[in-house]
Scaffold this active site. Structure first.
Site, PDB file in Angstrom:
ATOM      1  N   SER A 136       0.813  -1.224   0.000  1.00 41.18           N
ATOM      2  CA  SER A 136       0.000   0.000   0.000  1.00 41.18           C
ATOM      3  C   SER A 136       0.842   1.266   0.000  1.00 41.18           C
ATOM      4  O   SER A 136       0.400   2.316   0.431  1.00 41.18           O
ATOM      5  CB  SER A 136      -0.932  -0.016   1.218  1.00 41.18           C
ATOM      6  OG  SER A 136      -0.149  -0.052   2.403  1.00 41.18           O
ATOM      7  N   SER A 187       9.912  11.337  -5.024  1.00 40.32           N
ATOM      8  CA  SER A 187       9.196  10.280  -5.720  1.00 40.32           C
ATOM      9  C   SER A 187       9.716   8.897  -5.360  1.00 40.32           C
ATOM     10  O   SER A 187       9.185   7.903  -5.820  1.00 40.32           O
ATOM     11  CB  SER A 187       9.307  10.476  -7.237  1.00 40.32           C
ATOM     12  OG  SER A 187      10.626  10.202  -7.654  1.00 40.32           O
ATOM     13  N   CYS A 234      11.874   1.043 -12.727  1.00 36.29           N
ATOM     14  CA  CYS A 234      11.380   2.236 -13.432  1.00 36.29           C
ATOM     15  C   CYS A 234      12.399   2.691 -14.478  1.00 36.29           C
ATOM     16  O   CYS A 234      12.058   2.948 -15.628  1.00 36.29           O
ATOM     17  CB  CYS A 234      11.062   3.349 -12.443  1.00 36.29           C
ATOM     18  SG  CYS A 234      12.460   3.920 -11.465  1.00 36.29           S
ATOM     19  N   ASN A 258       3.562   3.947  -2.327  1.00 37.53           N
ATOM     20  CA  ASN A 258       3.335   4.803  -3.498  1.00 37.53           C
ATOM     21  C   ASN A 258       2.954   4.006  -4.732  1.00 37.53           C
ATOM     22  O   ASN A 258       2.006   4.347  -5.439  1.00 37.53           O
ATOM     23  CB  ASN A 258       4.613   5.595  -3.832  1.00 37.53           C
ATOM     24  CG  ASN A 258       4.883   6.674  -2.795  1.00 37.53           C
ATOM     25  OD1 ASN A 258       3.983   7.076  -2.062  1.00 37.53           O
ATOM     26  ND2 ASN A 258       6.118   7.118  -2.727  1.00 37.53           N
ATOM     27  N   ASN A 263       8.903   8.260 -12.839  1.00 38.63           N
ATOM     28  CA  ASN A 263       9.506   6.960 -12.545  1.00 38.63           C
ATOM     29  C   ASN A 263       8.455   5.974 -12.047  1.00 38.63           C
ATOM     30  O   ASN A 263       8.394   4.823 -12.456  1.00 38.63           O
ATOM     31  CB  ASN A 263      10.655   7.108 -11.537  1.00 38.63           C
ATOM     32  CG  ASN A 263      10.314   7.990 -10.362  1.00 38.63           C
ATOM     33  OD1 ASN A 263       9.776   9.081 -10.523  1.00 38.63           O
ATOM     34  ND2 ASN A 263      10.607   7.515  -9.176  1.00 38.63           N
ATOM     35  N   ARG A 316      14.628   3.290  -1.698  1.00 41.40           N
ATOM     36  CA  ARG A 316      15.896   3.766  -1.152  1.00 41.40           C
ATOM     37  C   ARG A 316      16.690   2.624  -0.527  1.00 41.40           C
ATOM     38  O   ARG A 316      17.889   2.507  -0.726  1.00 41.40           O
ATOM     39  CB  ARG A 316      15.632   4.854  -0.114  1.00 41.40           C
ATOM     40  CG  ARG A 316      15.158   6.100  -0.774  1.00 41.40           C
ATOM     41  CD  ARG A 316      14.445   7.028   0.158  1.00 41.40           C
ATOM     42  NE  ARG A 316      14.151   8.239  -0.584  1.00 41.40           N
ATOM     43  CZ  ARG A 316      15.023   9.228  -0.756  1.00 41.40           C
ATOM     44  NH1 ARG A 316      16.201   9.177  -0.176  1.00 41.40           N
ATOM     45  NH2 ARG A 316      14.713  10.262  -1.482  1.00 41.40           N
ATOM     46  N   GLY A 353      10.227   6.207  -2.472  1.00 39.43           N
ATOM     47  CA  GLY A 353       9.829   5.879  -1.109  1.00 39.43           C
ATOM     48  C   GLY A 353      10.897   5.074  -0.400  1.00 39.43           C
ATOM     49  O   GLY A 353      11.942   4.775  -0.968  1.00 39.43           O
ATOM     50  N   PRO A 354      10.628   4.708   0.864  1.00 36.45           N
ATOM     51  CA  PRO A 354      11.627   4.008   1.679  1.00 36.45           C
ATOM     52  C   PRO A 354      12.105   2.676   1.083  1.00 36.45           C
ATOM     53  O   PRO A 354      13.284   2.358   1.169  1.00 36.45           O
ATOM     54  CB  PRO A 354      10.928   3.786   3.020  1.00 36.45           C
ATOM     55  CG  PRO A 354       9.540   4.275   2.870  1.00 36.45           C
ATOM     56  CD  PRO A 354       9.424   5.047   1.621  1.00 36.45           C
TER      57      PRO A 354
END
Lengths: 300, 338
Positions: free
Chosen positions: A11, A157, A126, A13, A267, A163, A159-160
């Site tokens: 749930s 753009s 992406c 991005n 992306n 990253r 999210g964790p």
């Protein structure tokens, strides 16, 4: 026509943006939106859209196996291993949004049809969705010694999970570039830029080739860009192909549809548009199969 | 008692920017030997953007990462061998694992100053392998001291044993450095460091300001050999620190000798503050871009000063070299249409 029932696992991005695109699709229906935390922004959004939600993760599908035919896995590469073992035994079609490298790599502009015979289709990354078609065009027109892809994305753009998984992003994109371009030596670089206003996603392909043939490449690039634009409206050629400093350079920019994240998040949009195009192709194929079966059924 | 400063010397890493990453294994060995003799505590080696950064985007290096590291490793005994690592260029499996095996002692894991969370796994991995690891925040002039503190705290929580902020564009004045370093010293439980560039002629002054504000790690290169206008000139820095009562453990005469050797054997041109470097510092653009801007402005017939200011306006970060071509094309197009 009967819509294909899909469940979205994850749930964040990616998952939430997929939800909005699924709801808009004429051939897909969102049967469940599944995460781990009912109060996350994605869950709240899904709930407000009247979609059935669950915070039980993969258990939500295991306990109601008939609720869906296709599952988007928008969790993480590590979680996907476990999810796939469950979903495989339930006979689900899986579109994997993580860089797990388990399923068949799918770039709709290149290999959509053969992917529809698979049960686990992987959307690569992406940067891969943006650059691999260009590398493919390059491979069709050149003997390629080396391909390199650099993507710059807006910090907001990613999210964790993106990253944390930056190494998987790099290595999966490199493998896929090699697979689709036929060139063994590849490199991927990802840059996150925090500038405000946010930058649009931009991808540059550099290549070293034996004998540059820009005319042939230009034709192939234009053709494949048009194919991508059919499912990613915000994809456009920014510059090139040009030959400068002994290398081929092609640049593209990807603006998103602004569904869940703003338009700069191209992306996120491009991998989701590719996944939706793939799911819709599965839906159309199922529908065709059903229709064929019906028309061949003996009449009483 | 004299206050101690830990010196890290990236002559063989940042200096690689100045020669388009063409340092050879022999040159690396030669300088590493001189640095060992001068007892420089950390000798950083590699491509200008660190491990895994040899690319068409930034520039291909003359020799592979591991070959460079091995060349230095053989010459370093008391001095530690260091590398710069940027997630997004280097990965643990492809690059860091191998560097550990080659015998790198110190890993400096860097990210753009707002992106510390991409370093989490890399810092963690280096700690697990029992090597020394620092967090590096690049282009630190682009954000407030509060943001720098926040990002540094993340790196501290991942296991970094110190945080170095880089003035990658050479944009700081001493008061900017004082303010930021003081904030970090207050916020962190680990040592704080500073890496300067000399675009505005402030690198030594800025490094001194950092030390006075509580920084205990400083970077410098001999003759300032490095990207753009060059880095903090190490032999000057050591002289000034000594005069101010700081100790670094470096043999000053041997350091001067190392600088002579480097000048003779590895530098094509000694970095100087050229007109274009001043513009780059004012524009706040990554020093490593200078060679690319030089080339692209010639190729597309645009004023390199306009190119730098436009890049600054677009807030480009390290690693976005491809934008230089795009902006140059853009400026060239505007010129034609006018």
């Amino acid at each position: 026509m009967k819509k294909l029932k899909v469940a979205i696992l994850g749930s964040g991005n990616i998952g939430t943006d997929l939800l909005i695109k699924t709801l808009r699709s004429p051939v897909l229906e969102c049967a469940a939106f599944i995460g781990r935390n009912l109060s996350s922004p994605g869950m709240t959004r899904a709930n407000s859209l009247g979609v059935k939600i669950s915070d039980r993760g993969i258990e939500a599908i295991r306990s109601e196996p008939d609720s869906c035919d296709l599952v988007f896995d928008a969790t993480s590469a590590i979680d996907h291993r476990h999810h796939w073992s469950v979903l495989q035994s339930l006979g689900k079609i899986v579109i994997d949004m993580t860089p797990s490298k388990i399923g068949t790599m799918c770039i709709p502009a290149i290999n959509l049809d053969p992917c529809l015979d698979q049960r686990n289709v992987n959307m690569v990354t992406c940067g891969g969705q943006a650059s691999i078609p260009l590398a493919h065009a390059l491979g069709r027109t050149h003997e390629v010694d080396y391909v390199e892809v650099v993507s710059s994305i807006a910090s907001r753009s990613s999210g964790p999970a993106t990253r944390l998984n930056i190494d998987e992003y790099v290595e999966t994109t490199e493998d896929a570039l090699a697979f689709f371009s036929g060139c063994a030596k590849t490199k991927t670089i990802l840059i996150q830029n925090p500038a405000v206003p946010c930058i649009d996603m931009q991808t540059t392909l550099f290549a070293k080739v034996k004998q540059p043939n820009l005319e042939a490449l230009d034709r192939e690039v234009k053709a494949i860009v048009a194919k991508i634009q059919a499912y990613v409206p915000g994809y456009r050629l920014l510059a090139g192909p040009v030959y400068e400093n002994n290398r081929i350079v092609i640049m593209v920019k990807v603006q998103g549809l602004g569904d869940y994240l703003p338009r700069y998040a191209g992306n996120l949009d491009i991998i989701n548009c590719a996944a939706i195009a793939t799911a819709e192709a599965f839906a159309n194929k199922n529908e065709k199969k059903d229709t064929d079966q019906r028309s061949h059924a003996p009449r009483r | 008692m004299k206050k101690k400063i830990l010196i890290s010397d990236p002559t063989l890493r940042d200096g690689n920017h100045a020669v388009k990453h063409q340092l050879t294994a022999e040159q690396i060995a030669r300088y590493a030997e001189a640095a060992e003799a001068a007892q420089i505590p950390i000798v950083e080696v590699g491509h200008g953007n660190g491990l895994g950064a040899s690319s068409l985007q930034v520039g291909e290096s003359a020799v592979g990462d591991m070959e460079m590291l091995k060349a230095a490793r053989r010459k370093l005994v008391r001095s530690k061998l260091g590398v710069h690592v940027m997630p997004g260029f280097a990965t643990i499996r492809k690059d860091i694992e191998k560097a550990v095996e080659v015998g790198v002692d110190v890993f400096r894991v860097g990210a753009h100053c707002t992106e510390a969370d991409v370093t989490r796994r890399h810092i963690g991995y280096v700690r697990e392998r029992g090597k020394e690891v620092y967090g590096v925040l690049m282009m630190s002039h682009m954000v407030s001291k509060e943001t720098l503190a926040e990002e540094s705290l993340k790196m501290e929580s991942y296991g970094a044993e110190g945080i170095i902020i880089m003035d990658s564009a050479g944009a700081y004045l001493p008061s900017d450095v004082t303010e930021r370093i003081a904030e970090l010293v207050k916020a962190l439980n680990i040592p704080v460091g500073f890496h300067g560039h000399n675009n505005l002629g402030m690198a030594v002054a800025n490094s001194v300001a950092a030390a006075e504000a509580g920084a205990t790690i400083l970077d410098g290169t001999v003759r300032g050999f490095g990207a753009g206008a060059g880095n903090t000139q190490l032999e000057v820095l050591i002289a000034v620190l000594d005069k101010m009562g700081y100790s670094t453990g470096i043999d000053f005469y041997k350091l001067l000798d190392a600088a002579e050797i480097a000048e003779r054997e590895i530098m094509k041109v000694i970095p100087a503050i050229q007109s274009i470097s001043i513009v780059s510092g004012l524009a706040g653009v990554f020093s490593g871009f200078s060679k690319h801007v030089e080339r692209a402005s010639k190729e597309y017939g645009v004023d390199p000063r306009d190119l730098f200011f436009e890049l600054g306006r677009r807030k480009v970060v390290a690693g976005q070299e491809d934008l230089i071509i795009e902006v140059a094309m853009d400026l060239a197009g505007k010129k034609v249409s006018r």
